[in-house]
Design an enzyme around this catalytic site. Structure first.
Site, PDB file in Angstrom:
ATOM      1  N   ASP B  69       1.147  -1.548   0.438  1.00  0.00           N
ATOM      2  CA  ASP B  69      -0.189   0.079   0.315  1.00  0.00           C
ATOM      3  C   ASP B  69       0.658   1.295  -0.289  1.00  0.00           C
ATOM      4  O   ASP B  69       1.768   1.639   0.421  1.00  0.00           O
ATOM      5  CB  ASP B  69      -0.661   0.335   1.416  1.00  0.00           C
ATOM      6  CG  ASP B  69      -2.101   1.095   1.408  1.00  0.00           C
ATOM      7  OD1 ASP B  69      -2.204   1.086  -0.269  1.00  0.00           O
ATOM      8  OD2 ASP B  69      -1.659   1.804   2.589  1.00  0.00           O
ATOM      9  N   THR B 102      -2.742   5.484  -4.011  1.00  0.00           N
ATOM     10  CA  THR B 102      -2.171   5.864  -3.280  1.00  0.00           C
ATOM     11  C   THR B 102      -0.911   5.934  -3.855  1.00  0.00           C
ATOM     12  O   THR B 102      -0.088   6.253  -3.949  1.00  0.00           O
ATOM     13  CB  THR B 102      -1.973   5.989  -1.792  1.00  0.00           C
ATOM     14  OG1 THR B 102      -2.103   4.358  -2.227  1.00  0.00           O
ATOM     15  CG2 THR B 102      -2.949   5.978  -1.086  1.00  0.00           C
ATOM     16  N   THR B 103      -0.426   4.458  -4.397  1.00  0.00           N
ATOM     17  CA  THR B 103       1.047   3.814  -5.180  1.00  0.00           C
ATOM     18  C   THR B 103       0.665   4.789  -6.450  1.00  0.00           C
ATOM     19  O   THR B 103       2.066   5.575  -7.056  1.00  0.00           O
ATOM     20  CB  THR B 103       1.097   2.650  -5.455  1.00  0.00           C
ATOM     21  OG1 THR B 103       0.290   1.808  -4.454  1.00  0.00           O
ATOM     22  CG2 THR B 103       2.337   2.042  -5.943  1.00  0.00           C
TER      23      THR B 103
END
Lengths: 527, 535
Positions: B69, B102-103
């Site tokens: 994550d 989020t990446t």
């Protein structure tokens, strides 16, 4: 232009192959460390703590060994963690799970060296694990309906578990103890009601299971040493100066006479409390907290046995055993449920006096008294017995059992091998590797027993090629034997947990391609 | 170093202790910033997509986290560089706002900066680049809107939602049972969702984890799970049709907040005080009993005596329940939190169909299930797994899936995943670039190139030839004018993302582009870095 600094000082970053290498090496080192303790002829380890007293533990319980290690390698910590969980969840197989995970990683390393992507290895491992589990499910034996057979199953499981521990000399004796104790629980997995008391002296053989309850306490002076048909009130109440709980209350007096008066009132209050307790019509009073001399004397006068400072677990167990409730107020004696037992007496084990409650109403709880030459032996015996009890209590719930002695691994390896042949693509290499990793467990068992592992495994394999084979390693004679004749059994639940957790852990470590270690937190300078 | 002199030729001191500070200016500052941000993006690049790898992070205390994550990696990375911290902020804000992607947002920002660096080398002013990026992002966001599809779902047909959540989960370690987890996440969200207002309060979904068991044992509980047990070991372990009194006052004698002293100077006073105290306990328990409560849940502790009295009166109780849990219980059971015994009334009690205690494993771990509540609008996802790291990672994955489901309920537009949205945007931006006169044109084109880097990273991580794959997909998209061709990460054999059921939310994608552009603009505008030197 190079980036000057992305991380804080001392933080390190390892990438790609280096990261993978470092986690493989760490995980395998841990696996190799506990490898030699596997199986009935596994060796023990001495652990010396760095704390005060440099206390020494001798054990071959995987979870205990790993728990006491100080490890810096992150991948190794993952393995320690799975062994801990295995201990919490099923209680046994703590070494096997680490060894299997280590072997899976060792095989994975070889695959990755031949340029197979870790994700491919993982998906192969997943397929293999699923297939291995199904193979086991097909072969499980379930004797739940037949009480006698079920008991022999339990005995076999207990003896197999104990045979790798210090108790192996008297495994029959202890297996009996453990099975008896667990059968009393009637399906509950709550091991709290089995109390284990350790007393040095005597030999391991002198250990016994007591149907009643033993409290490691002394009887007050001047109080009856033996009570028949005891009515017991189990309490958790302050029997010192019962202080006023209203906040901010304090005593303020202006003369010595007043002090004396209040002291008198206090005494009176205690006396009333004791009277109320006595009014329950009891002849034994067990309190979790301290009992002062004054109330103790009052109890002695009334011919009541008063036991103070029974620890919390002891109280709960006693409440459970005698069927009484734990009381804290004493105003309505008619509705408080008292505990009953046929006989309370003081008994001697070795040099210590203990209080023994026998003929109790509820048969759930029992006490196992362990005897042994030294504390180290006793500690290890307790751990072994704990393992056996855990496994048994889980088996009572999930009554499926398997043969032991490397039999399940062979069965799984065979099924996985077949899957590898059927699967197209690179995954089949990974599946093949999984079966090799499974074979490492019987190999290690044989190696630890000083046997010719290569020869034995080859023989086992040939034996398992036939349908319905019960062949496994007979460590005692050093040959391939029929496990159903030798009576070596393992619980299905334990094996399944080993399989799934080891695969999960291996997968987790394989997926990592970068390790970032933060700077260790500085200790505050206390100078 | 720029120095100012006064009329006597003495230098003005502008910065305190000037010589002790290191300072970077102009193009050097920009380049150093860009390379720092790229370094962060590079770390995350390998985590992108279903075949992305994980990172192992060791915290200062030796605790280990394994995750892919993006937000978690960056948060725990202990970044020291200022620009690095900006990137951490970037992924965090994506996490707060959308919860997923989020990446991707960091990879996107890294790619934009890489392009910007090239333009800087050509001598284009940073502000012009920033403006060009801004325009390009506007085009891209509008284009996304136009290629997005509306997604029809209802309370009875949750299949589309499950599919989208599965896309999110497939990049996590839990992808083994993504179907089950996606269903759990969607059902949880649907249970608490307010479909009319299109709003979901994620606070009503509690995610609990307990080590042990298998990942497959993860379950959704229509009720509350409290990691507590009954206060007295002999209280009943199961209560049917419980009336729950939710208290925030301790079963203890009152403690007035003003300072006071009770003086005892006579025997009578001593005795009356004692009697009062006993009566007090009695009253408290009686009050609970009188209103018809069959279970007491208390935020505070009980005195031993009170505990026994409760036990005695057959009133099971739970103590030391945390404030958040207490609120959830109140919401779920429709009860009111009662701060004083005097205020207890039958209407304020919560109702639950079944309250039971369940024990786990061989250690004495017990948890309390409160089920069949009057108001089922609070649910718990109970995660089981092999070890602590697995549970933590599953929690994060479930959080992402929950956020995705919530976003879909808020806005049911989706775009196709697998890099197809980026490719389609890239084509659109590329085409639009030529219409802009001036230097910005270059920046817009660079933006299109940057968009390509996401599908490239996806292909790279999946072990495919990045350039070959990208160009193949691009030509397919231009030829057929469909935007659902993407990178075939899972080796299924088709590039059609509709067939593969790979969806992402429109707002998630839009937010990614906007946030990445914003941060890049901010970084480009910096032309002077003053940092205190080591001491």
């Amino acid at each position: 232009m190079a980036v000057e600094r992305l991380f804080k000082d001392e933080a390190t970053e390892e990438k790609g192959d280096r990261a993978r290498m470092s986690s493989f090496v760490g995980a395998m080192a841990i696996a190799d460390l506990v490898k030699t303790t596997l199986g009935p002829k596994g060796m023990d380890k001495i652990l010396q703590s760095t704390g005060r007293g440099n206390s020494v533990t001798v054990t071959n319980d995987g979870a205990t060994i790993l728990k006491s290690l100080h490890i810096d390698n992150p991948a190794a910590k993952v393995l320690v963690d799975i062994s801990k969980v295995q201990d919490d969840e099923v209680g046994d197989g703590t070494t096997s799970v680490v060894v299997l995970a280590g072997e899976l990683l060792r095989e994975a390393e070889k695959l990755i060296a031949t340029k197979i992507h870790p994700m491919t290895v993982i998906s192969g491992y997943r397929m293999a694990a699923e297939c291995a589990r199904n193979a086991l499910l097909e072969k499980v034996m379930d004797n739940k309906d037949d009480t006698d057979k079920f008991r022999t199953d339990l005995m076999k499981v207990a003896m197999t578990t104990l045979s790798s521990k210090i108790l192996s000399q008297d495994k029959e004796h202890f297996a009996n103890l453990a099975v008896d104790a667990v059968m009393r629980l009637k399906g509950s997995t709550n091991l709290e009601s089995i109390q284990i008391i350790k007393k040095p002296g005597g030999s391991l053989k002198d250990s016994f299971l007591d149907e009643g309850f033993i409290l490691d306490k002394k009887i007050g002076i001047g109080q009856p040493k033996r009570i028949e048909n005891a009515k017991i009130l189990v309490a958790n109440t302050a029997m010192d100066t019962d202080k006023v709980k209203i906040y901010g209350a304090r005593v303020r007096v202006d003369s010595m006479a007043r002090v004396a008066e209040i002291e008198g009132a206090e005494k009176q209050k205690m006396k009333e409390k004791v009277q109320k307790i006595i009014a329950h019509g009891i002849n034994c009073f067990v309190n979790r907290q301290l009992i002062y001399n004054f109330p103790e004397e009052l109890f002695a006068d009334a011919g009541i046995l008063a036991i103070e400072h029974a620890d919390f677990d002891g109280i709960e167990r006693l409440g459970l055993v005698t069927g009484g409730e734990i009381a804290s107020t004493f105003d309505n004696p008619e509705s408080v449920k008292l505990g009953h037992c046929k006989l309370i007496e003081e008994i001697m084990i070795g040099e210590d006096k203990l209080i023994h409650f026998s003929g109790v109403e509820m048969g759930q709880a029992c006490t196992i008294v362990l005897r042994g030459a030294s504390f180290h032996v006793l500690d290890e015996a307790e751990r072994s017995l704990h393992d056996a009890l855990c496994v048994l209590s889980q088996t009572v719930n999930d009554s499926r059992v398997l043969f032991g002695g490397g039999w399940p691994e062979m069965v799984m390896a065979k099924a996985v091998d077949e899957l590898a042949r059927k699967t197209p693509g690179k995954k089949s290499h990974a599946i093949d590797a999984y079966s090799r990793a499974l074979l490492a467990i019987p190999t290690t068992i044989a190696d630890n027993a000083g046997l010719d592992s290569a020869e034995l495994i080859a023989q086992l394999r040939a034996e398992h090629h036939k349908e319905e084979s019960n062949a496994g390693i007979d460590v005692i004679t050093g040959s391939v034997g029929d496990m159903s004749v030798l009576g070596i059994c393992e619980a299905f639940k334990v094996k399944q947990a080993v399989l799934l957790s080891a695969t999960e852990a291996a997968e987790m470590i394989l997926r990592v391609d970068e390790i970032i270690t933060c700077a260790p937190r500085r200790r505050e300078d206390r100078m | 170093m720029a120095l100012a002199f006064d009329e006597y030729g003495r230098p003005f001191i502008i910065l305190r202790e000037q010589d002790q500070k290191s300072r970077l200016r102009g193009i050097d500052a920009q380049k150093s910033n860009i390379s720092a941000a790229k370094a962060v993006a590079r770390i995350l690049r390998t985590s992108l997509g279903p075949k992305g790898m994980d990172k192992m992070l060791q915290s200062p205390d030796g605790e280990i986290t394994i995750t892919n994550d993006g937000a978690t990696i960056l948060e725990q990375m202990d970044v020291d560089n200022q620009i690095g911290k900006l990137m951490v902020e970037l992924s965090r804000s994506q996490d707060y706002e959308i919860g997923d992607g989020t990446t991707g947002v960091v990879v996107m920002a890294g790619a934009l900066l890489e392009q910007a660096e090239r333009l800087l080398e050509r001598g284009i002013h940073p502000i012009r680049i920033a403006e060009g990026f801004e325009m390009a992002s506007k085009i891209a966001v509008e284009h996304l809107e136009s290629v997005s599809n509306k997604f029809e779902f209802s309370a009875s047909n949750i299949e589309p939602l499950v599919q989208t959540c599965m896309t999110t989960l497939s990049s996590k370690i839990v992808n083994r049972c993504k179907r089950d987890l996606a269903e759990i996440a969607v059902k949880a969200v649907m249970a608490v969702a307010d479909l009319d207002r299109k709003d979901v309060n994620l606070d009503l979904i509690k995610v609990e984890g307990k080590v042990g068991g298998k990942l497959e044992d993860t379950e959704l509980i229509y009720g509350i799970l409290v990691d507590k047990d009954m206060s007295h070991p002999q209280m009943p372990k199961q209560i049917v049709d419980a009336n729950i009194a939710i208290l925030t006052c301790p079963f203890e004698p009152p403690k007035p907040k003003t300072k006071h002293k009770v003086d005892i100077d006579t025997v009578e006073k001593f005795q009356t005080l004692r009697q009062q105290e006993q009566k007090y306990f009695d009253d408290m328990v009686q009050k609970c009993k009188d209103v018809g409560a069959t279970l007491v849940i208390c935020q505070w502790g009980f005195d031993d005596e009170a505990n026994h009295l409760l036990m005695h009166r057959n009133l099971p109780a739970v103590r030391w329940v945390g404030g958040v849990e207490l609120e959830l219980i109140a919401i779920a059971t429709g009860g009111r939190i009662v701060p004083r015994f005097q205020e207890l009334t039958p209407e304020k009690l919560g109702k639950a169909g079944l309250v039971r205690e369940k024990s786990f494993g061989t250690t004495k771990d017990r948890m309390l299930y409160i089920e069949h509540c009057a108001n089922s609008k609070a649910v718990t996802i109970f995660i089981r797994g092999g070890n602590k790291m697995m549970i933590e990672e599953t929690k994060r994955s479930i959080h992402d899936a929950l956020c995705v489901a919530r976003n879909l309920i808020r806005n049911n537009s989706i775009v196709y995943g697998g890099g197809s949205a980026e490719i389609s945007c890239s084509l659109a931006v590329e085409a639009a670039a030529d219409k802009y006169p001036g230097v910005e044109q270059y920046a817009i084109r660079a933006f299109a190139d940057a968009l390509d880097s996401v599908p490239m990273a996806l292909a790279e991580n999946s072990g495919l030839q990045p350039i070959e794959t990208l160009s193949a997909v691009k030509s397919q998209q231009t030829k057929d004018k469909y935007s659902w061709y993407g990178v075939d990460c899972n080796d299924v054999g088709t590039n059609d993302m509709r067939e593969q059921n790979v969806f992402e939310t429109l707002i998630g994608k839009q937010q990614q582009l906007l946030l990445a552009t914003q941060v890049v603009k901010m970084i480009l505008k910096i032309d002077d870095v003053i940092s205190p030197s080591e001491y």
